[in-house]
Design a protein around this motif. Structure first.
Motif, mmCIF file in Angstrom:
data_model
loop_
_atom_site.group_PDB
_atom_site.id
_atom_site.type_symbol
_atom_site.label_atom_id
_atom_site.label_comp_id
_atom_site.label_asym_id
_atom_site.label_seq_id
_atom_site.Cartn_x
_atom_site.Cartn_y
_atom_site.Cartn_z
ATOM 1 N N ASP A 125 -14.621 27.539 30.605
ATOM 2 C CA ASP A 125 -14.342 27.238 32.090
ATOM 3 C C ASP A 125 -15.528 27.001 33.222
ATOM 4 O O ASP A 125 -15.489 26.427 34.069
ATOM 5 N N GLU A 126 -16.818 27.896 32.504
ATOM 6 C CA GLU A 126 -17.846 27.680 32.975
ATOM 7 C C GLU A 126 -19.028 26.573 32.694
ATOM 8 O O GLU A 126 -20.229 26.514 32.813
ATOM 9 N N GLY A 127 -18.565 25.509 31.829
ATOM 10 C CA GLY A 127 -19.162 24.621 31.160
ATOM 11 C C GLY A 127 -19.930 25.008 30.122
ATOM 12 O O GLY A 127 -21.075 24.113 29.560
ATOM 13 N N ILE A 128 -19.710 25.982 29.212
ATOM 14 C CA ILE A 128 -20.600 26.397 28.047
ATOM 15 C C ILE A 128 -19.467 26.238 27.008
ATOM 16 O O ILE A 128 -18.592 27.040 26.748
ATOM 17 N N GLU A 129 -19.694 25.549 25.919
ATOM 18 C CA GLU A 129 -18.863 25.347 24.957
ATOM 19 C C GLU A 129 -19.276 26.229 23.809
ATOM 20 O O GLU A 129 -20.380 26.257 23.276
ATOM 21 N N LEU A 130 -18.475 26.958 23.475
ATOM 22 C CA LEU A 130 -18.532 27.945 22.233
ATOM 23 C C LEU A 130 -18.152 27.319 21.015
ATOM 24 O O LEU A 130 -17.001 26.617 20.478
ATOM 25 N N ILE A 131 -19.368 26.898 20.158
ATOM 26 C CA ILE A 131 -19.021 25.996 18.758
ATOM 27 C C ILE A 131 -18.991 27.034 17.621
ATOM 28 O O ILE A 131 -19.229 28.064 17.531
ATOM 29 N N SER A 132 -18.646 26.474 16.153
ATOM 30 C CA SER A 132 -18.468 27.210 15.166
ATOM 31 C C SER A 132 -19.674 27.883 15.051
ATOM 32 O O SER A 132 -20.991 27.344 15.032
ATOM 33 N N SER A 133 -19.720 29.190 14.339
ATOM 34 C CA SER A 133 -20.815 29.938 13.820
ATOM 35 C C SER A 133 -21.416 29.393 12.738
ATOM 36 O O SER A 133 -22.450 29.943 12.263
ATOM 37 N N THR A 134 -20.613 28.674 11.935
ATOM 38 C CA THR A 134 -21.304 28.264 10.592
ATOM 39 C C THR A 134 -21.872 26.532 10.662
ATOM 40 O O THR A 134 -22.148 26.134 9.971
ATOM 41 N N ALA A 135 -21.888 26.145 12.215
ATOM 42 C CA ALA A 135 -22.267 24.783 12.420
ATOM 43 C C ALA A 135 -23.683 24.527 11.708
ATOM 44 O O ALA A 135 -23.888 23.394 11.241
ATOM 45 N N TYR A 136 -24.564 25.406 11.768
ATOM 46 C CA TYR A 136 -25.815 25.166 11.102
ATOM 47 C C TYR A 136 -26.151 25.979 9.838
ATOM 48 O O TYR A 136 -27.372 25.827 9.414
ATOM 49 N N LEU A 137 -25.163 26.512 9.276
ATOM 50 C CA LEU A 137 -25.182 27.277 8.176
ATOM 51 C C LEU A 137 -24.226 27.112 6.996
ATOM 52 O O LEU A 137 -24.016 27.943 5.995
ATOM 53 N N GLU A 138 -23.761 25.851 7.049
ATOM 54 C CA GLU A 138 -22.847 25.381 6.051
ATOM 55 C C GLU A 138 -23.427 25.585 4.576
ATOM 56 O O GLU A 138 -22.589 26.102 3.737
ATOM 57 N N PRO A 139 -24.564 25.273 4.201
ATOM 58 C CA PRO A 139 -25.012 25.722 2.837
ATOM 59 C C PRO A 139 -24.908 27.182 2.487
ATOM 60 O O PRO A 139 -24.958 27.539 1.278
ATOM 61 N N LEU A 140 -24.753 28.052 3.367
ATOM 62 C CA LEU A 140 -24.502 29.631 2.916
ATOM 63 C C LEU A 140 -23.008 29.868 2.760
ATOM 64 O O LEU A 140 -22.731 31.031 2.364
ATOM 65 N N LEU A 141 -22.091 28.906 3.061
ATOM 66 C CA LEU A 141 -20.565 29.321 2.514
ATOM 67 C C LEU A 141 -20.495 29.171 1.175
ATOM 68 O O LEU A 141 -20.989 28.425 0.430
ATOM 69 N N ALA A 142 -19.597 30.090 0.834
ATOM 70 C CA ALA A 142 -19.433 30.333 -0.523
ATOM 71 C C ALA A 142 -18.523 29.273 -1.227
ATOM 72 O O ALA A 142 -17.903 28.545 -0.799
#
Length: 288
Positions: A125-142
């Motif tokens: 609502d204040e103009g700050i979009e919360l994105i996925s915490s894995t957005a830049y860490l996909e290579p670390l997903l099991a």
């Protein structure tokens, strides 16, 4: 994926925030860190001192208005949460500001999903979009499959299947994401204490069982960690680190099952090496 501009980081405890900082910087992003006094490792200041692309602002867990003002002043429109913020802090002596107090009073329950989802809405609502915490860490997903030299034994595999049923059920109620199983019996269920403390509790319970020769079973501990059925990848994503393997070894646990594609492995090579050294079998299975 955005590779220029600024990224806001709401940093909790552990190594997750540092991995996120490194990944975002590798993508050319400036990182504005909202470091939580009660949680974030002071090493974050050291990291910022050696990189002009990182700016750190320290604030209390209860200062939601200051968090918003900090990001807005820095021109942050996209942000990510990384690192655990202990749920029990809600019941501690931390004093919420007016905005957080209003939010807490509006919640039907104070589950992790409900609380963090409400914070995400306020940020949006204040103009700050919360994105996925894995957005830049996909290579670390099991990745799917057996991750260690040793595969689960037949008995461990049975405990894995049973544990996944139990863990998925409790995760749906936002109670926790981890269960510890022995011989198709549930030894421990995670609540506010976290994964490693749950494993330790299971080890203590098993050590308290009579070790006499009359036992019908020789159970070993299997740890199962899953994502929630409707996991919001913006926060509370399941994570495993070397400390989890150490906790398992201390508790006498011999098998670990995680959910493929939805569990972050911090330093995968070190985790697998530690598991192999401890004789722990580790497997990642897709959601059924």
């Amino acid at each position: 994926m955005t590779t220029t501009g600024k990224l806001g980081l709401i940093a909790g405890n552990g190594r997750f925030p540092f991995l996120l900082v490194d990944a975002a910087r590798a993508h050319g992003l400036e990182v504005v860190v909202a470091a939580i006094k009660e949680e974030t490792d002071p090493e974050m200041d050291t990291r910022a001192a050696t990189d002009i692309g990182i700016r750190v602002h320290w604030l209390s867990l209860g200062e939601l208005s200051r968090l918003i003002e900090t990001f807005q002043a820095e021109g942050v429109t996209r942000a990510v949460m990384a690192g655990q913020v202990r749920h029990k802090q809600i019941f501690s002596s931390i004093r919420p500001d007016w905005r957080l107090a209003k939010l807490l009073l509006s919640l039907r329950t104070r589950s992790t999903d409900m609380l963090l989802g409400a914070i995400a809405k306020v940020l949006g609502d204040e103009g700050i979009e919360l994105i996925s915490s894995t957005a830049y860490l996909e290579p670390l997903l099991a990745k799917t499959g057996v991750l260690t030299r040793r595969s689960p034994t037949e008995e461990e595999h049975k405990d894995v299947l049973y544990g996944r049923t139990i863990a998925t059920a409790i995760a749906a109620f936002d109670l926790g994401q981890t269960v510890v199983i022995a011989a198709r019996a549930c030894v421990a269920i995670e609540a506010m204490e976290g994964t490693d403390a749950t494993i330790a509790r299971a080890g203590e319970l098993m050590r308290s069982i009579d070790q006499g020769e009359s036992r019908l079973l020789e159970p070993s501990l299997t740890v199962v960690k899953v994502a929630k059925p409707n996991q919001d990848m913006r926060f509370d994503v399941p994570v495993i680190g070397v400390a989890t393997i150490a906790a398992m070894q201390q508790a006498g646990a011999t098998c670990l099952c995680v959910e493929a594609g939805r569990t972050l492995l911090f330093d995968p090579e070190a985790i697998v090496a530690a598991s192999d050294a401890a004789g722990i079998a580790m497997i990642a299975l897709p959601r059924v």
